[in-house]
Design an enzyme around this catalytic site. Structure first.
Site, PDB file in Angstrom:
ATOM      1  CG  ASP A  25      -3.662  53.990  31.426  1.00 27.04           C
ATOM      2  OD1 ASP A  25      -2.918  53.331  32.186  1.00 27.04           O
ATOM      3  OD2 ASP A  25      -4.433  53.449  30.634  1.00 27.04           O
ATOM      4  CG  ASN A  80     -13.522  50.057  24.207  1.00 25.40           C
ATOM      5  OD1 ASN A  80     -12.328  49.829  24.355  1.00 25.40           O
ATOM      6  ND2 ASN A  80     -14.146  51.018  24.849  1.00 25.40           N
ATOM      7  CG  HIS A 140      -9.500  51.034  25.958  1.00 27.88           C
ATOM      8  ND1 HIS A 140     -10.642  50.847  26.696  1.00 27.88           N
ATOM      9  CD2 HIS A 140      -8.511  50.514  26.722  1.00 27.88           C
ATOM     10  CE1 HIS A 140     -10.353  50.244  27.825  1.00 27.88           C
ATOM     11  NE2 HIS A 140      -9.074  50.027  27.863  1.00 27.88           N
ATOM     12  CD  GLU A 199     -12.461  54.220  26.703  1.00 26.80           C
ATOM     13  OE1 GLU A 199     -12.375  53.302  25.869  1.00 26.80           O
ATOM     14  OE2 GLU A 199     -12.826  54.043  27.879  1.00 26.80           O
TER      15      GLU A 199
END
Ligand code: GLP
Length: 253
Positions: free
Chosen positions: A67, A136, A138, A143
């Protein structure tokens, strides 16, 4: 899925380096998917050590990073390109033309996203994908959401991710709100996956990967469907794992 729990971060990083080194020794022209974040820094330091001692040759590998922040050029101090360059690529003999990143600056999002997937396919697919995990759940910048996004895409970052990553910037307002990331299909297409996690803050996300339930609200939970995943975590990140569900386990220390 293979679960390996290590005593601490150092041992996690050393074992991770062993796995990456084995992959490159078995296939010197391996395609390796790299991840950013603080978690793999110990692994990268170990790999640099192996290169310095003449134990590992990176000259034939091809790399794809997961990314990049949208809006940051390669030269920006917080770009993932720069991160990888400073923490690994400039210190080993990887060939510049074999390094791939999704671009942070572009006009046609759709075109650059599909081009990135073509490049991965042209390289023969990823042999070993290294992953960290967000608090979280990811992976890359996939996400939590109602559904999974399969393809490489541009994503609005979750508030929790912006907060967690603010530590790398002067202040939170500077953290880009969007990123471009490999989707779960490119990640799941990798022939093997190595997920690293350390510290208490990752314990909850890590425990979700081990429940047998796949839920796009905890993106990493999809890894349970992959046949060759190694979950390499330190004792603190492992503390909430309960061995349940249908996941096939082999558990080693
Ligand atoms: C970022 C990256 C992820 C990384 C995650 C965890 O958001 N896009 O690839 O796994 O952060 O980062 P850290 O290792 O610093 O906790």
């Amino acid at each position: 899925m293979q679960l390996i729990v290590t005593e601490d971060y150092r041992e996690m990083s050393q074992k991770a380096a062993q796995i990456v080194a084995d992959q490159i020794r078995n296939k010197p022209d391996a395609v390796i998917g790299f991840a950013t974040g603080s978690t793999p820094l110990g692994l990268y330091a170990e790999l640099i050590g192996m290169y310095d001692r003449g134990e590992l040759d990176f000259s034939r590998i091809t790399t794809f990073n997961l990314d990049e922040y949208v809006g940051l050029s390669r030269e920006h101090p917080q770009s993932y390109y720069r991160f990888m360059w400073e923490n690994l690529f400039s210190k080993i003999n990887v060939q510049n033309e074999r390094i791939h990143f999704p671009p942070g600056i572009f006009t046609d999002a759709e075109a650059v996203c599909s081009r990135y997937e073509e490049e991965i396919a042209e390289a023969g697919g990823i042999d070993l994908q290294i992953l960290g995990i967000g608090t979280n759940g990811h992976i890359g910048f996939n996400e939590p959401d109602e559904t999974y996004t399969l393809a490489t895409h541009v994503v609005e970052l979750a508030e929790e991710t912006i907060e967690a990553n603010a530590r790398f910037f002067h202040d939170k307002a500077e953290v880009p709100r969007r990123a471009i990331t490999m989707g779960v299909k490119s990640i799941m297409n990798a022939r093997s996956i190595l997920l690293l996690a350390n510290g208490k803050s990752k314990a909850e996300a890590v425990s979700h990967i081990c429940t047998g339930v796949v839920d796009p609200k905890v993106p990493a939970s999809i890894l349970q469907l992959h046949p060759h995943v190694t979950l390499l975590v330190d004792r603190e990140a492992a503390r909430l794992i309960e061995m349940k569900g249908e996941a096939a386990w082999s558990h080693s220390r």
